[in-house]
Structures are given as C-alpha cells and as structure tokens.
Design a protein around this motif. Structure first.
Motif, PDB file in Angstrom:
ATOM      1  N   VAL A  23     -30.372 -42.913  -3.709  1.00  0.00           N
ATOM      2  CA  VAL A  23     -28.587 -42.648  -3.299  1.00  0.00           C
ATOM      3  C   VAL A  23     -29.407 -41.068  -4.591  1.00  0.00           C
ATOM      4  CG1 VAL A  23     -28.002 -44.733  -2.626  1.00  0.00           C
ATOM      5  CG2 VAL A  23     -28.181 -43.796  -5.660  1.00  0.00           C
ATOM      6  N   GLY A  24     -27.699 -40.481  -5.129  1.00  0.00           N
ATOM      7  CA  GLY A  24     -28.004 -39.807  -5.962  1.00  0.00           C
ATOM      8  C   GLY A  24     -26.828 -39.636  -6.827  1.00  0.00           C
ATOM      9  N   LYS A  25     -26.906 -39.601  -8.386  1.00  0.00           N
ATOM     10  CA  LYS A  25     -26.343 -40.024  -8.681  1.00  0.00           C
ATOM     11  C   LYS A  25     -24.929 -39.290  -9.364  1.00  0.00           C
ATOM     12  CE  LYS A  25     -29.637 -42.131 -11.665  1.00  0.00           C
ATOM     13  NZ  LYS A  25     -30.081 -42.692 -12.847  1.00  0.00           N
ATOM     14  N   VAL A  26     -25.030 -38.041  -8.876  1.00  0.00           N
ATOM     15  CA  VAL A  26     -23.878 -36.582  -8.718  1.00  0.00           C
ATOM     16  C   VAL A  26     -23.902 -35.891  -7.596  1.00  0.00           C
ATOM     17  CG1 VAL A  26     -24.743 -36.444 -11.519  1.00  0.00           C
ATOM     18  CG2 VAL A  26     -25.993 -35.364  -9.985  1.00  0.00           C
ATOM     19  N   ALA A  27     -22.422 -35.514  -7.723  1.00  0.00           N
ATOM     20  CA  ALA A  27     -21.910 -34.833  -6.253  1.00  0.00           C
ATOM     21  C   ALA A  27     -22.503 -33.310  -6.269  1.00  0.00           C
ATOM     22  CB  ALA A  27     -20.451 -34.593  -6.239  1.00  0.00           C
ATOM     23  N   GLY A  28     -23.618 -32.963  -5.287  1.00  0.00           N
ATOM     24  CA  GLY A  28     -23.945 -31.411  -5.216  1.00  0.00           C
ATOM     25  C   GLY A  28     -24.252 -31.332  -3.474  1.00  0.00           C
ATOM     26  N   ARG A  29     -24.931 -30.361  -3.389  1.00  0.00           N
ATOM     27  CA  ARG A  29     -24.765 -29.488  -1.986  1.00  0.00           C
ATOM     28  C   ARG A  29     -26.391 -29.804  -1.746  1.00  0.00           C
ATOM     29  NH1 ARG A  29     -20.811 -28.275   1.188  1.00  0.00           N
ATOM     30  NH2 ARG A  29     -19.734 -27.832  -0.358  1.00  0.00           N
ATOM     31  N   ILE A  30     -26.623 -30.119  -0.775  1.00  0.00           N
ATOM     32  CA  ILE A  30     -28.220 -29.971  -0.269  1.00  0.00           C
ATOM     33  C   ILE A  30     -29.009 -28.720  -0.366  1.00  0.00           C
ATOM     34  CG2 ILE A  30     -30.155 -30.800   1.388  1.00  0.00           C
ATOM     35  CD1 ILE A  30     -28.602 -33.459   1.263  1.00  0.00           C
ATOM     36  N   VAL A  31     -29.623 -28.431  -0.431  1.00  0.00           N
ATOM     37  CA  VAL A  31     -30.158 -26.401  -0.443  1.00  0.00           C
ATOM     38  C   VAL A  31     -31.450 -27.361  -0.124  1.00  0.00           C
ATOM     39  CG1 VAL A  31     -28.961 -25.999  -2.487  1.00  0.00           C
ATOM     40  CG2 VAL A  31     -30.696 -26.000  -2.915  1.00  0.00           C
ATOM     41  N   LYS A  32     -31.979 -28.018  -0.212  1.00  0.00           N
ATOM     42  CA  LYS A  32     -33.740 -28.352   0.408  1.00  0.00           C
ATOM     43  C   LYS A  32     -33.611 -29.586   0.384  1.00  0.00           C
ATOM     44  CE  LYS A  32     -38.634 -26.531   0.199  1.00  0.00           C
ATOM     45  NZ  LYS A  32     -38.988 -25.214  -0.862  1.00  0.00           N
ATOM     46  N   ILE A  33     -34.217 -29.856   1.526  1.00  0.00           N
ATOM     47  CA  ILE A  33     -35.011 -31.069   2.507  1.00  0.00           C
ATOM     48  C   ILE A  33     -36.431 -31.390   2.417  1.00  0.00           C
ATOM     49  CG2 ILE A  33     -34.788 -33.248   3.512  1.00  0.00           C
ATOM     50  CD1 ILE A  33     -32.393 -32.680   4.200  1.00  0.00           C
ATOM     51  N   LYS A  34     -37.705 -32.163   1.688  1.00  0.00           N
ATOM     52  CA  LYS A  34     -38.901 -31.594   1.803  1.00  0.00           C
ATOM     53  C   LYS A  34     -39.600 -32.469   2.165  1.00  0.00           C
ATOM     54  CE  LYS A  34     -40.480 -29.291  -1.966  1.00  0.00           C
ATOM     55  NZ  LYS A  34     -40.614 -29.252  -3.435  1.00  0.00           N
ATOM     56  N   GLY A  87     -42.358 -40.016  -7.311  1.00  0.00           N
ATOM     57  CA  GLY A  87     -42.167 -39.229  -8.251  1.00  0.00           C
ATOM     58  C   GLY A  87     -42.402 -37.894  -7.094  1.00  0.00           C
ATOM     59  N   ASP A  88     -42.614 -38.251  -5.806  1.00  0.00           N
ATOM     60  CA  ASP A  88     -42.031 -36.958  -4.786  1.00  0.00           C
ATOM     61  C   ASP A  88     -40.751 -36.954  -4.924  1.00  0.00           C
ATOM     62  OD1 ASP A  88     -45.097 -36.307  -4.586  1.00  0.00           O
ATOM     63  OD2 ASP A  88     -44.967 -37.786  -2.846  1.00  0.00           O
ATOM     64  N   THR A  89     -40.878 -35.061  -4.452  1.00  0.00           N
ATOM     65  CA  THR A  89     -39.421 -34.392  -4.699  1.00  0.00           C
ATOM     66  C   THR A  89     -38.966 -34.822  -3.122  1.00  0.00           C
ATOM     67  OG1 THR A  89     -39.340 -33.645  -6.667  1.00  0.00           O
ATOM     68  CG2 THR A  89     -37.760 -32.708  -4.895  1.00  0.00           C
ATOM     69  N   LEU A  90     -37.618 -35.375  -2.912  1.00  0.00           N
ATOM     70  CA  LEU A  90     -36.797 -35.877  -1.111  1.00  0.00           C
ATOM     71  C   LEU A  90     -36.723 -34.473  -0.860  1.00  0.00           C
ATOM     72  CD1 LEU A  90     -36.603 -39.551  -2.079  1.00  0.00           C
ATOM     73  CD2 LEU A  90     -39.005 -38.082  -0.739  1.00  0.00           C
ATOM     74  N   ALA A  91     -35.675 -34.170  -1.837  1.00  0.00           N
ATOM     75  CA  ALA A  91     -34.246 -32.751  -1.752  1.00  0.00           C
ATOM     76  C   ALA A  91     -34.305 -32.675  -3.229  1.00  0.00           C
ATOM     77  CB  ALA A  91     -33.500 -33.459  -1.699  1.00  0.00           C
ATOM     78  N   ILE A  92     -33.439 -31.515  -2.967  1.00  0.00           N
ATOM     79  CA  ILE A  92     -32.800 -30.462  -4.168  1.00  0.00           C
ATOM     80  C   ILE A  92     -31.288 -29.973  -3.631  1.00  0.00           C
ATOM     81  CG2 ILE A  92     -33.534 -28.079  -5.414  1.00  0.00           C
ATOM     82  CD1 ILE A  92     -35.919 -28.507  -5.091  1.00  0.00           C
ATOM     83  N   LEU A  93     -30.235 -30.042  -4.782  1.00  0.00           N
ATOM     84  CA  LEU A  93     -29.106 -30.259  -5.142  1.00  0.00           C
ATOM     85  C   LEU A  93     -28.982 -29.252  -5.169  1.00  0.00           C
ATOM     86  CD1 LEU A  93     -28.263 -34.008  -5.215  1.00  0.00           C
ATOM     87  CD2 LEU A  93     -28.812 -32.751  -3.021  1.00  0.00           C
ATOM     88  N   ASP A  94     -27.781 -28.710  -5.131  1.00  0.00           N
ATOM     89  CA  ASP A  94     -27.146 -27.239  -6.198  1.00  0.00           C
ATOM     90  C   ASP A  94     -25.871 -28.014  -7.145  1.00  0.00           C
ATOM     91  OD1 ASP A  94     -26.624 -25.116  -7.054  1.00  0.00           O
ATOM     92  OD2 ASP A  94     -25.179 -24.645  -5.193  1.00  0.00           O
ATOM     93  N   ILE A  95     -26.019 -27.702  -7.719  1.00  0.00           N
ATOM     94  CA  ILE A  95     -24.613 -28.401  -8.679  1.00  0.00           C
ATOM     95  C   ILE A  95     -24.270 -27.129  -9.823  1.00  0.00           C
ATOM     96  CG2 ILE A  95     -23.848 -30.010 -10.074  1.00  0.00           C
ATOM     97  CD1 ILE A  95     -26.587 -32.255  -9.748  1.00  0.00           C
ATOM     98  N   PRO A  96     -23.754 -26.705  -9.305  1.00  0.00           N
ATOM     99  CA  PRO A  96     -22.985 -25.452 -10.063  1.00  0.00           C
ATOM    100  C   PRO A  96     -22.421 -25.455 -11.772  1.00  0.00           C
ATOM    101  CG  PRO A  96     -21.612 -25.236  -8.561  1.00  0.00           C
ATOM    102  CD  PRO A  96     -23.285 -26.423  -8.337  1.00  0.00           C
ATOM    103  N   GLU A  97     -21.275 -26.914 -11.652  1.00  0.00           N
ATOM    104  CA  GLU A  97     -20.804 -27.190 -12.395  1.00  0.00           C
ATOM    105  C   GLU A  97     -21.999 -27.690 -13.387  1.00  0.00           C
ATOM    106  OE1 GLU A  97     -20.704 -28.559  -9.559  1.00  0.00           O
ATOM    107  OE2 GLU A  97     -18.842 -28.381  -8.656  1.00  0.00           O
ATOM    108  N   VAL A  98     -23.371 -27.547 -12.883  1.00  0.00           N
ATOM    109  CA  VAL A  98     -23.950 -28.500 -14.155  1.00  0.00           C
ATOM    110  C   VAL A  98     -24.239 -27.045 -15.515  1.00  0.00           C
ATOM    111  CG1 VAL A  98     -26.158 -28.877 -14.921  1.00  0.00           C
ATOM    112  CG2 VAL A  98     -25.095 -30.582 -13.488  1.00  0.00           C
TER     113      VAL A  98
END
Length: 320
Positions: A39-50, A60-71
């Motif tokens: 699960v994700g801990k913060v809200a974000g839009r998915i930009v890539k699924i790997k 430790g592998d990256t499954l997906a990358i989120l876009d969190i502009p507020e951060v």
C-alpha cells in the motif's frame, strides 16, 4: 428416438456414478500461497509502473513511482526554515560582529571622556563649596551630571561584556530549539519524499496491480498484491467425523490432477475449524451437514516441489 434418450441417460448415470465413486475416495483441496499487500502511505498520482503481473521481484525493488507535487513545495519551505533557524542560532552563540564591537568601543571612549570631565568638574566645585564660593544648588547640578556620566560609562562596559560572551544561555537554548524544530520538519518532508517510490517489502510474485498510470493512489489503498516465494501449501476440508484419521505432523501423499496425478509428499502442519462455508476447499462435499468442518494445512516436505504449482489449482489426497 426414445431408445436413444434412454441410452444417453444410462451413459450419463454410469459416468456420474463413476465420477462420484472416484471423488468419494478422495479429498479435494487447493494450492495456496501466503499473500502480501503493498500500500501507499501518501496520496499521489502514478507516473510509472515498473513491474508486470506474474513477474518476480526482489525485496527493495521499485514497483511504481508516484508524483507528489505538495512534497516539493513543503521541502522548499522546510529548507528555508532550517537556514533561518541556523543563522539565528549561530548569531546567538557568536555574539556581535567585529563592526558592532568597533561601534561599542567608540561609544565607550566618548562616554569615558564625558565621565572624566564630570569627575574633574565635581572635584573643582567641591573645593569651591567648602570655601562658600558657589551655592549648594550649583554643586548638586554638577554632581548629578557626574552620576549620569558614570552610569552611562558603566552601562556601555556591561554591553561590551555581553556581546563578547554571547547572548544569554536561555536565548541560545531557544534558538537551538527552533533549529531542531526546523530540522525535524525537513526530515519529515524528506521521509514523505521517499514515499513516492513504492518498494517491494519482500521477495514475491506480483499477482495483481490495482491501478494504472495516471490514476490517483490514496493513503492505505492496496496498489499491488503478491504471493511470497517458497510459501506454497495445500488446503483440504474434512468433516469432524473423519478428523481422527489426520494427525498433525503426519506425512501424507498429495496428488496433482492437472499434472497427470503427479505425487509429492506433504506434512500436516495445522488443523483448524472452518468458520465460514465459503472457505470449503472441496467441490464435492459428501459429509453430514451437521458435521463441523475442519481445514487441513499441508506443507510440502520439499518446498521446491511446490514452487511451480499454480495457485488455486486442485490437489487431492486419499480419503481415510
């Protein structure tokens, strides 16, 4: 025509009886695996699924990358707060600058001249008062000026001592607290920034991917489900009337129908009561409906034998 129907019904009955006889001699079960939800801990839009469904991933592998502009915005704010708090703390520790000290020394020199003049004037007028050459009122005025010059000269000396030694320890502690608070806010933002990367918590096989690129992932929402490597086991449902025939720790032969009844050896690792009808593993229940149902969990003796089996596929054991 009627004769053909009778023949067909006879064949159907024969096949049904044969199937029932076969099933009656077996206990059906399913291949299961331990599953894990990511699960994700913060809200974000998915930009890539790997990853892809069915793919193997390592811890430790990256499954997906989120876009969190507020951060990003909060990070800039936190970095500015840290710089400001750090400057305040350094100023409180180091005290006055060299130019500020020059100004204070110049002020002290001027006040020293005023003090020396007032002191000399007081000494001269004291002698004149003793000889009654000047009135007492004039003496009091000179004495007041002397006291004022002395007070100002003493004050500037104390001011120089303060700036040399730094500000009060309480002010330094307050500045340090503000610095620590700013650093804590920055660290919090940096932690949130790391959450843009959805990381595999364990070695596993990706079973489902619930969102697509461009969709919004909310905190606590399951993004991926996976089955843990080396966690395959077999689940069978038996009625209470047959329970005594199955002992925990006992070895038992398990057959894989879709692999031409390939056999492997398992060990009964747990026996527990089923609380819901939906959890029944067999497709052909033939027990008394008043019997309590129990689940047998059977672990493969050699875990490598079960690694290639399909999850939820049917397995059987001989009925006892």
């Amino acid at each position: 025509m009627k004769k053909n129907i009778i023949i067909l019904l006879g064949l159907f009955a024969l096949v049904s009886c044969k199937r029932k006889d076969t099933v009656n001699g077996l206990v059906q079960g399913k291949v299961e695996r331990e599953e894990i939800a990511v699960v994700g801990k913060v809200a974000g839009r998915i930009v890539k699924i790997k990853v892809n469904e069915g793919g193997l991933v390592k811890r430790g592998d990256t499954l997906a990358i989120l876009d969190i502009p507020e951060v990003d915005a909060k990070k800039i704010q936190a970095q500015g707060a840290v710089k400001s708090a750090d400057a305040q703390y350094n100023m409180s520790v180091r005290g006055a600058t060299a130019n500020q000290l020059k100004q204070l020394y110049a002020k002290q020199s001027a006040l020293k001249e005023q003090y020396d003049f007032a002191k000399k004037s007081l000494a001269r007028i004291q002698a004149m008062v003793s000889d009654s050459l000047v009135p007492q009122q004039q003496y009091d005025e000179v004495y007041a000026k002397y006291q004022g010059a002395l007070a100002q000269y003493t004050a500037v000396g104390a001011e120089i001592a303060d700036v040399k030694n730094g500000v009060r320890i309480e002010q330094q502690t307050m500045a340090l607290g503000q610095k620590d608070r700013a650093l804590g806010a920055l660290q919090e933002v940096q932690t949130a920034e790391k959450e843009r990367f959805i990381i595999a918590p364990q070695d596993m096989t990706i079973e489902t991917i619930t969102l697509k690129v461009g969709e919004l992932a909310l905190p606590g929402y399951t993004l991926f489900t996976g089955s843990l490597k080396g966690s395959a086991y077999f689940r069978f449902t038996v009625p209470e009337s047959s329970l005594a025939a199955y002992k925990k720790g006992e070895e038992i032969e398990v057959y894989i129908p879709y692999k031409n009844n390939e056999k492997l050896v398992g060990v009964i690792r747990n026996v527990k009561q089923l609380g819901a009808y939906a959890n029944i593993a067999t497709a052909y229940p033939d027990y008394n409906m008043q019997d309590a149902l129990y689940e047998l969990s059977v672990a493969p003796k050699n875990i490598a034998d079960a690694d290639g089996l399909q999850t939820k596929s049917t397995v059987t054991i001989n009925k006892k």
